[in-house]
Enzyme design. Structure first.
Site, PDB file in Angstrom:
ATOM      1  CE1 TYR A 145      -4.023   2.080   0.600  1.00  0.00           C
ATOM      2  CE2 TYR A 145      -2.666   3.204   2.224  1.00  0.00           C
ATOM      3  CZ  TYR A 145      -3.808   3.149   1.458  1.00  0.00           C
ATOM      4  OH  TYR A 145      -4.737   4.162   1.534  1.00  0.00           O
ATOM      5  CE  LYS A 203      -3.777   4.921  -1.673  1.00  0.00           C
ATOM      6  NZ  LYS A 203      -4.779   5.552  -2.542  1.00  0.00           N
TER       7      LYS A 203
HETATM    8  N1  LIG Z   1     -10.169   5.235   4.615  1.00  0.00           N
HETATM    9  C1  LIG Z   1      -8.951   5.651   4.910  1.00  0.00           C
HETATM   10  O1  LIG Z   1      -8.539   5.642   6.083  1.00  0.00           O
HETATM   11  C2  LIG Z   1      -8.045   6.164   3.834  1.00  0.00           C
HETATM   12  C3  LIG Z   1      -6.907   6.881   4.213  1.00  0.00           C
HETATM   13  C4  LIG Z   1      -6.052   7.359   3.227  1.00  0.00           C
HETATM   14  C5  LIG Z   1      -6.345   7.136   1.906  1.00  0.00           C
HETATM   15  N2  LIG Z   1      -7.459   6.423   1.575  1.00  0.00           N
HETATM   16  C6  LIG Z   1      -7.711   6.208   0.150  1.00  0.00           C
HETATM   17  O2  LIG Z   1      -8.946   6.797  -0.164  1.00  0.00           O
HETATM   18  C7  LIG Z   1      -9.519   6.109  -1.276  1.00  0.00           C
HETATM   19  C8  LIG Z   1     -10.949   5.693  -0.941  1.00  0.00           C
HETATM   20  O3  LIG Z   1     -10.906   4.792   0.140  1.00  0.00           O
HETATM   21  P1  LIG Z   1     -12.156   4.533   1.115  1.00  0.00           P
HETATM   22  O4  LIG Z   1     -11.625   4.562   2.480  1.00  0.00           O
HETATM   23  O5  LIG Z   1     -13.294   5.391   0.755  1.00  0.00           O
HETATM   24  O6  LIG Z   1     -12.424   3.009   0.782  1.00  0.00           O
HETATM   25  P2  LIG Z   1     -13.679   2.247   0.130  1.00  0.00           P
HETATM   26  O7  LIG Z   1     -13.322   0.810   0.104  1.00  0.00           O
HETATM   27  O8  LIG Z   1     -14.934   2.673   0.808  1.00  0.00           O
HETATM   28  O9  LIG Z   1     -13.648   2.852  -1.348  1.00  0.00           O
HETATM   29  C9  LIG Z   1     -12.769   2.419  -2.333  1.00  0.00           C
HETATM   30  C10 LIG Z   1     -13.566   2.274  -3.594  1.00  0.00           C
HETATM   31  O10 LIG Z   1     -12.700   1.850  -4.668  1.00  0.00           O
HETATM   32  C11 LIG Z   1     -13.380   0.830  -5.375  1.00  0.00           C
HETATM   33  N3  LIG Z   1     -12.432  -0.049  -6.059  1.00  0.00           N
HETATM   34  C12 LIG Z   1     -11.634  -1.001  -5.507  1.00  0.00           C
HETATM   35  N4  LIG Z   1     -10.941  -1.637  -6.478  1.00  0.00           N
HETATM   36  C13 LIG Z   1     -11.302  -1.061  -7.653  1.00  0.00           C
HETATM   37  C14 LIG Z   1     -10.936  -1.274  -9.000  1.00  0.00           C
HETATM   38  N5  LIG Z   1     -10.080  -2.253  -9.371  1.00  0.00           N
HETATM   39  N6  LIG Z   1     -11.499  -0.497  -9.960  1.00  0.00           N
HETATM   40  C15 LIG Z   1     -12.377   0.460  -9.625  1.00  0.00           C
HETATM   41  N7  LIG Z   1     -12.777   0.711  -8.366  1.00  0.00           N
HETATM   42  C16 LIG Z   1     -12.244  -0.048  -7.386  1.00  0.00           C
HETATM   43  C17 LIG Z   1     -14.188   0.085  -4.325  1.00  0.00           C
HETATM   44  O11 LIG Z   1     -15.243  -0.657  -4.905  1.00  0.00           O
HETATM   45  C18 LIG Z   1     -14.659   1.226  -3.435  1.00  0.00           C
HETATM   46  O12 LIG Z   1     -15.863   1.796  -3.872  1.00  0.00           O
HETATM   47  C19 LIG Z   1      -8.590   4.932  -1.578  1.00  0.00           C
HETATM   48  O13 LIG Z   1      -7.689   5.294  -2.610  1.00  0.00           O
HETATM   49  C20 LIG Z   1      -7.839   4.761  -0.270  1.00  0.00           C
HETATM   50  O14 LIG Z   1      -6.593   4.142  -0.427  1.00  0.00           O
HETATM   51  C21 LIG Z   1      -8.320   5.943   2.498  1.00  0.00           C
END
Ligand SMILES: NC(=O)c1ccc[n+]([C@@H]2O[C@H](COP(=O)([O-])OP(=O)(O)OC[C@H]3O[C@@H](n4cnc5c(N)ncnc54)[C@H](O)[C@@H]3O)[C@@H](O)[C@H]2O)c1
Length: 257
Positions: A162, A166
């Site tokens: 990850y 990132k």
């Molecule tokens: N939640 C956290 O703590 C956090 C922190 C930092 C960064 N992020 C980043 O924020 C973004 C959103 O994360 P989130 O927490 O809302 O998670 P989430 O799992 O709710 O959302 C991620 C979305 O990406 C979609 N997805 C996964 N694989 C895919 C693919 N191959 N093609 C298209 N779509 C795909 C999923 O179906 C989901 O809707 C991500 O990039 C994650 O790494 C999240």
């Protein structure tokens, strides 16, 4: 009063839940018509987000199926978004992402390849397809916001693939900023701490993990999806016209310690 994004067309990937859904709704609140995507088997979630956008904000919305690891799917999806925008695509939020938690000694090739394919390769090729539309439209230009993480910059156990993905997102952001500025395309990243979303909620049922994470955040709490969406909306807005190549930390101070 005219909203900051009135007349623009946005694409938000992975917008069926969490941060992507909050971002799509925020951009719609700011006046953008928004195309939202989800994985093919989660299409009803994209439809639900599109319905919320139309009902809550009265702007047009389009739900599309997209697996960001599938280049043919990216090409056809971005073409549909440009048609939805009457030939324009002004804003891309490269939100789709995933994680597989594994100690570094136990990382499997399958998990490594999957995380890199979604979080790094997917981010680049969606940006490439959207960037081509932004370059060729009249007037040219647009804005791309990639989702990094605090783990683009600092270490934490169990997240090697990850963090590699990132960190790479920050490199992509800088390179596209430099290459595409001449086409009036701004490229930035948002780097959140843990956000309270369906992705993270199960982990925070572990109280030791939760206390350890909160101890590292000077503001003492998780971010909310709406807070991160507000940062994305800022980078998308005319107020950020001179901001490109930037990584905006939304980490409650985690990386300042
Ligand atoms: N939640 C956290 O703590 C956090 C922190 C930092 C960064 N992020 C980043 O924020 C973004 C959103 O994360 P989130 O927490 O809302 O998670 P989430 O799992 O709710 O959302 C991620 C979305 O990406 C979609 N997805 C996964 N694989 C895919 C693919 N191959 N093609 C298209 N779509 C795909 C999923 O179906 C989901 O809707 C991500 O990039 C994650 O790494 C999240």
């Amino acid at each position: 009063m005219e909203k900051t994004l009135t007349g623009t067309t946005a694409l938000v990937t992975g917008a069926g839940s969490g941060l992507g859904q909050a971002t799509a709704l925020r951009l719609a609140a700011d006046g953008s018509r928004v195309a939202v995507t989800e994985l093919p088997h989660l299409q009803e979630r994209a439809e639900a987000t599109a319905t919320m956008i139309r009902e809550q904000h009265g702007v047009d919305a389009l739900a599309l199926s997209l697996d960001v690891t599938d280049l043919a799917n990216i090409t056809s999806c971005v073409a549909e978004v440009a048609a939805f925008g009457d030939g324009r695509l002004d804003l891309l939020v490269n939100n789709a992402g995933m994680n597989v938690l594994q100690p570094a000694f136990d990382v499997t090739e399958e998990a490594w390849d999957r995380v890199i394919a979604v979080n790094l390769k997917g981010v680049f090729f969606v940006a490439q397809a959207a960037g081509r539309v932004m370059r060729d439209q009249t007037p040219n230009g647009g804005c791309i916001v990639n989702i990094g993480s605090q783990f683009s910059f600092v270490g934490y156990p169990g997240r090697t693939a990850y963090a590699a993905s990132k960190s790479g997102v920050i490199g992509i952001t800088r390179m596209l900023c430099v290459e595409w500025a001449e086409h009036n395309i701004r490229v930035n990243a948002i780097c959140p701490t843990f956000v309270d979303t369906p992705l993270t909620r199960p982990f925070f049922e572990d109280q030791d993990f939760k206390q350890d994470a909160l101890r590292r955040i000077p503001l003492g709490r998780l971010a909310t999806p709406d807070e991160v969406a507000a940062g994305i909306a800022y980078l998308a807005s005319p107020g950020a016209a001179m901001v490109t190549g930037h990584s905006l930390m939304m980490d409650g101070g985690w990386t300042a310690i």
